[in-house]
Structure formats: structure tokens, C-alpha cells
Design a protein around this motif. Structure first.
Motif, mmCIF file in Angstrom:
data_model
loop_
_atom_site.group_PDB
_atom_site.id
_atom_site.type_symbol
_atom_site.label_atom_id
_atom_site.label_comp_id
_atom_site.label_asym_id
_atom_site.label_seq_id
_atom_site.Cartn_x
_atom_site.Cartn_y
_atom_site.Cartn_z
ATOM 1 N N ALA A 1 -4.117 0.912 -12.614
ATOM 2 C CA ALA A 1 -2.721 1.190 -12.279
ATOM 3 C C ALA A 1 -2.634 1.838 -10.903
ATOM 4 N N SER A 2 -1.544 1.524 -10.179
ATOM 5 C CA SER A 2 -1.363 2.124 -8.861
ATOM 6 C C SER A 2 -0.301 3.205 -8.853
ATOM 7 N N SER A 3 0.568 3.265 -9.857
ATOM 8 C CA SER A 3 1.651 4.253 -9.845
ATOM 9 C C SER A 3 1.178 5.586 -10.410
ATOM 10 N N THR A 4 1.812 6.649 -9.965
ATOM 11 C CA THR A 4 1.451 7.997 -10.417
ATOM 12 C C THR A 4 1.654 8.145 -11.915
ATOM 13 N N VAL A 5 2.778 7.682 -12.417
ATOM 14 C CA VAL A 5 3.079 7.817 -13.843
ATOM 15 C C VAL A 5 2.083 7.043 -14.694
ATOM 16 N N GLU A 6 1.787 5.805 -14.325
ATOM 17 C CA GLU A 6 0.829 5.019 -15.106
ATOM 18 C C GLU A 6 -0.560 5.648 -15.065
ATOM 19 N N ARG A 7 -0.917 6.246 -13.960
ATOM 20 C CA ARG A 7 -2.220 6.901 -13.871
ATOM 21 C C ARG A 7 -2.282 8.098 -14.803
ATOM 22 N N LEU A 8 -1.193 8.873 -14.873
ATOM 23 C CA LEU A 8 -1.154 10.002 -15.798
ATOM 24 C C LEU A 8 -1.253 9.514 -17.241
ATOM 25 N N HIS B 1 -5.949 -8.489 -7.455
ATOM 26 C CA HIS B 1 -6.382 -7.894 -8.728
ATOM 27 C C HIS B 1 -7.904 -7.747 -8.748
ATOM 28 N N SER B 2 -8.594 -8.745 -8.229
ATOM 29 C CA SER B 2 -10.054 -8.686 -8.163
ATOM 30 C C SER B 2 -10.512 -7.543 -7.269
ATOM 31 N N LEU B 3 -9.869 -7.394 -6.108
ATOM 32 C CA LEU B 3 -10.222 -6.314 -5.191
ATOM 33 C C LEU B 3 -9.943 -4.959 -5.823
ATOM 34 N N SER B 4 -8.789 -4.814 -6.459
ATOM 35 C CA SER B 4 -8.429 -3.543 -7.078
ATOM 36 C C SER B 4 -9.418 -3.169 -8.172
ATOM 37 N N LEU C 1 0.850 -1.194 0.000
ATOM 38 C CA LEU C 1 0.000 0.000 0.000
ATOM 39 C C LEU C 1 0.888 1.246 0.000
ATOM 40 N N GLY C 2 0.256 2.408 -0.174
ATOM 41 C CA GLY C 2 1.001 3.660 -0.094
ATOM 42 C C GLY C 2 2.105 3.746 -1.133
ATOM 43 N N SER C 3 3.247 4.305 -0.731
ATOM 44 C CA SER C 3 4.339 4.519 -1.688
ATOM 45 C C SER C 3 4.889 3.201 -2.216
ATOM 46 N N GLU C 4 4.892 2.143 -1.391
ATOM 47 C CA GLU C 4 5.352 0.850 -1.890
ATOM 48 C C GLU C 4 4.375 0.304 -2.920
ATOM 49 N N GLY C 5 3.083 0.497 -2.677
ATOM 50 C CA GLY C 5 2.088 0.070 -3.652
ATOM 51 C C GLY C 5 2.252 0.793 -4.978
ATOM 52 N N ARG C 6 2.654 2.060 -4.911
ATOM 53 C CA ARG C 6 2.866 2.845 -6.133
ATOM 54 C C ARG C 6 4.240 2.621 -6.743
ATOM 55 N N GLN C 7 5.119 1.874 -6.061
ATOM 56 C CA GLN C 7 6.518 1.681 -6.465
ATOM 57 C C GLN C 7 7.236 3.029 -6.552
ATOM 58 N N GLU C 8 7.013 3.847 -5.525
ATOM 59 C CA GLU C 8 7.591 5.188 -5.483
ATOM 60 C C GLU C 8 8.315 5.439 -4.159
ATOM 61 N N GLN C 9 8.913 4.409 -3.618
ATOM 62 C CA GLN C 9 9.603 4.549 -2.345
ATOM 63 C C GLN C 9 10.898 5.342 -2.487
ATOM 64 N N THR C 10 11.272 6.001 -1.404
ATOM 65 C CA THR C 10 12.570 6.655 -1.299
ATOM 66 C C THR C 10 13.320 5.986 -0.150
ATOM 67 N N PHE C 11 14.406 6.615 0.308
ATOM 68 C CA PHE C 11 15.152 6.054 1.429
ATOM 69 C C PHE C 11 14.396 6.224 2.747
ATOM 70 N N ILE D 1 -4.090 6.018 0.798
ATOM 71 C CA ILE D 1 -3.177 4.909 1.096
ATOM 72 C C ILE D 1 -3.683 3.606 0.482
ATOM 73 N N PHE D 2 -4.936 3.260 0.769
ATOM 74 C CA PHE D 2 -5.443 1.943 0.395
ATOM 75 C C PHE D 2 -5.786 1.831 -1.090
ATOM 76 N N PHE D 3 -6.095 2.961 -1.752
ATOM 77 C CA PHE D 3 -6.400 2.881 -3.176
ATOM 78 C C PHE D 3 -5.143 2.679 -4.019
ATOM 79 N N ASP D 4 -3.974 2.692 -3.379
ATOM 80 C CA ASP D 4 -2.720 2.473 -4.094
ATOM 81 C C ASP D 4 -2.233 1.040 -3.934
ATOM 82 N N LEU D 5 -3.165 0.123 -3.709
ATOM 83 C CA LEU D 5 -2.764 -1.255 -3.414
ATOM 84 C C LEU D 5 -2.183 -1.959 -4.645
#
Length: 358
Positions: A267-274, A193-196, A87-97, A178-182
Motif C-alpha cells: 500500500a502507498s497511502s498512510t491509512v492503508e499502511r497503518l 506493481h512489479s516494481l513496487s 509519487l509523493g502525495s499524489e502517489g499516496r492519494q493525499e493531495q491538498t490544494f 517520495i519514491f517509495f510512495d509510488l
């Protein structure tokens, strides 16, 4: 492997670290996590803007999957279908340090979901503990699979999302961020995938929820002042700095989430959503591409800022002083913040009739 991770400069090292993670035992997992973190920091100053967050997320995914496999030795999961979700940034594959844990479990519907939950919670709690030992801090809000509220059957998750979409109160909107980025990570991926797909379909059909989500996304504005110049914090411990997470990156994340849900994108990532919004004609392809590049630049500034703090032995955060950038970087950051404002204006036009929603 994701194409953004195929840069020849770090592919051999990435493969080496991924092999070490896949072979790690309980004691070796922390060493593998240290090797992963070393690779991330090694690439922070030179990796392409689009690749570094993906690299961090790919290593985080591998560590999580290995932790689940190891925890399953001591706490065997039930025979029922279940899936670990990021979920969250990990769900979006947008993690930082600087990213804590956000995860959950969805399991198959059952006549006795409490019994399945009791079987899964010890496993989930052990995974959360192992990830914490590997450097992934526990979530301050306890949004983790070891929390019974985040370990639910498919039916229970649907009821939870349906309530958030129907109610649209401040807590529901916070959960939506948070949860919509699963994203499914391990186990029976089809369940997630079914839930999303179900949540996206129901959100897209609820115009009031999209209106509220858009209005909520516009409550933070880019840190720009007169003549669209930088407007950093005026006082406090971060005086003179801009919060690149909450006042820059989050503007893109929140707007893209609304656009993605509106066009029914799974899609859960910001770029894919755009990109999906452009393909669905909610955005012009040129503006979507410009916003994608600006978002990547902000992400790159965040990880490089954190890297500099790490090398100096200082706490890593997201507060950047614009006067520490060179002239080209300042121009690029100004453009990215102005582009965020333009994206918010487009969001207002699409969902709030052109007004600010404030």
C-alpha cells in the motif's frame, strides 16, 4: 470508484466533471481543470474528512490520464510496455490544494533502454507542461517524468532503489520519502506493481535501512511544549502558527511508511499502511484506528485552512494559528499531535530499541 468518494452529496457533480475531463481536447483540458478545482473548493467546507483528499486525488488522476492521452497524439509512445507512476502525495492519494507534480515513468527492460527513453521523454515533457498549465506546479526538485532520471526501465529503477536501500545516506532517505510512495496511474500497471512489490520486499529485508528510515522519521517532533500544550513558531512570518504539513501530517506519513515497509505492505497511502501494520500485529488495531482518525483530522484542517486563504485571495499554505480554532477543534488538534507523539514512541520501540534515535 473508491468508497470514500461515494458520498451522495457530491457524486453527481463528480461524475459530471470526470466526464468533462474524459472528453476534453487540448484547449478544453484547462477548462476541465478549472471545473475540477471549483468542485474541490465547493466541497472543502463540508466533505467528510476521509473523502476530500481522495476527491482531489481522483480528479488529479483523471486530469493526468487525459493529459497523457492527448500528449500521445503529438508524441506517440513506443510499442513497448510502459507505465506512468504517481509519487509523493499524489502517489499516496493525499493531495491538498497545494501540491506540485511528483511523477515518473517505468518501462519494460530492453537491450537499448536509452532508445526507449528518447521516445518517451517528449511525451512525458508535454504531459508535465500540460499539467502545469492545469494548475499543477512543476516540482522544484525536478522529480517529474520528463526528467531522464525519472524515466527508467524496470531494471534501472530496481538498481536505483537497491542503491538507496543499501546506502541509506541522507539523500537516499530523502528519496525514500517520495519514491517509495509510488502508485501506477496509466499504461501497463503491472510494470509498476512489479516494481513496487520488489522495492517493498527488499526494504523489508534490510533492517539497517528500516532503522535509518525510522531514525529519520523521528527527527521532527510534534509542536507541543510543557504539559503537552501547543508550541507554535516563536518568530518569523509564521509566528504563532503551526505548520500542519511538515510538523503534523508528515509525522504520520513518515512513521506509516516505515511501518508499511516493515510488514511488507504494498500500500502507498498512510491509512492503508497503518491498517496493514495492525493486521500484521505491529500495531494494536485500536491505536491504528485512533491514529487514522487523527491523520484525517489534520488533513481536513489543512484543506479547510487553504480554502479560507483561497476565498480571501491570499496565498494558500499550511500554517495554522491554533487560536483561530474553536474549543472542540483545538482539543481535537491537541489530541492529533499527542497521538503523533505516541506513534513516534511506538516507532522508536519497534525499530530503535525504545530510544529516541537522536
Amino acid at each position: 470508484m473508491n468508497s470514500s468518494l461515494s458520498h451522495p452529496r457530491f457524486m453527481p457533480e463528480l461524475r459530471r466533471v470526470l466526464r468533462a475531463i474524459a472528453r476534453a481536447d487540448h484547449a478544453g483540458l484547462r477548462r476541465a481543470a478549472e471545473a475540477a478545482r471549483a468542485l474541490e473548493h465547493e466541497q472543502a467546507s463540508s466533505a467528510p474528512a476521509a473523502a476530500l483528499p481522495r476527491l482531489i486525488s481522483a480528479l488529479s488522476d483523471a486530469l493526468t490520464r487525459r493529459a497523457i492521452a492527448l500528449a500521445g497524439i503529438d508524441f506517440p509512445p513506443p510499442a513497448a510496455r510502459w507505465c506512468w507512476i504517481a509519487l509523493g502525495s499524489e502517489g499516496r492519494q493525499e493531495q491538498t490544494f497545494v501540491s506540485d507534480q511528483d511523477n515518473g515513468i517505468v518501462f519494460d527492460d530492453s537491450d537499448d533502454p536509452d532508445a526507449l527513453r528518447r521516445r518517451l521523454l517528449p511525451l512525458a515533457g508535454r504531459v508535465n507542461q500540460m499539467l502545469n498549465e492545469c494548475g499543477f506546479a512543476v516540482c522544484p526538485g525536478n522529480i517529474m517524468a520528463g526528467n531522464p532520471a525519472c524515466c527508467l526501465s524496470l531494471h534501472e529503477w530496481r538498481e536505483r532503489f537497491d542503491a538507496w536501500i543499501s546506502e541509506g545516506d541522507p539523500l537516499a532517505l530523502l528519496n525514500a520519502t517520495i519514491f517509495f510512495d509510488l502508485r501506477p496511474l496509466a499504461g501497463d500497471l503491472a510494470l509498476a506493481h512489479s516494481l513496487s512489490a520488489w522495492t517493498v520486499r527488499h526494504a523489508a529485508d534490510n533492517q539497517r535501512f528500516l532503522f535509518q528510515l525510522a531514525d529519520n522519521a523521528l527527527r521532527r517532533r510534534p509542536p507541543l511544549g510543557l504539559l503537552h500544550r501547543f508550541s507554535p513558531e516563536k518568530s518569523g512570518p509564521h509566528a504563532g502558527a503551526i505548520d500542519l504539513k511538515h510538523n503534523a501530517a508528515a509525522l504520520y506519513v513518515d512513521a506509516a511508511r516505515v511501518l508499511g515497509l516493515a510488514c511488507g505492505a504494498g500500500a502507498s497511502s498512510t491509512v492503508e499502511r497503518l491498517r496493514m501494520a495492525a493486521r500484521s500485529h505491529l500495531l494494536h488495531p485500536a491505536e491504528a484506528a485512533d491514529w487514522e482518525g487523527s491523520f484525517h483530522f489534520i488533513a481536513l484542517l489543512r484543506v479547510r485552512l487553504q480554502q479560507q486563504r483561497y476565498l480571501r485571495g491570499e496565498p494558500m499554505d499550511n500554517h495554522l494559528r491554533p487560536d483561530t480554532l474553536d474549543a472542540g477543534e483545538r482539543r481535537a488538534l491537541l489530541h492529533a499531535l499527542r497521538a503523533a507523539g505516541a506513534m513516534q514512541q511506538r516507532l522508536s520501540q519497534l525499530f530503535l530499541g525504545g530510544g529516541s534515535g537522536l
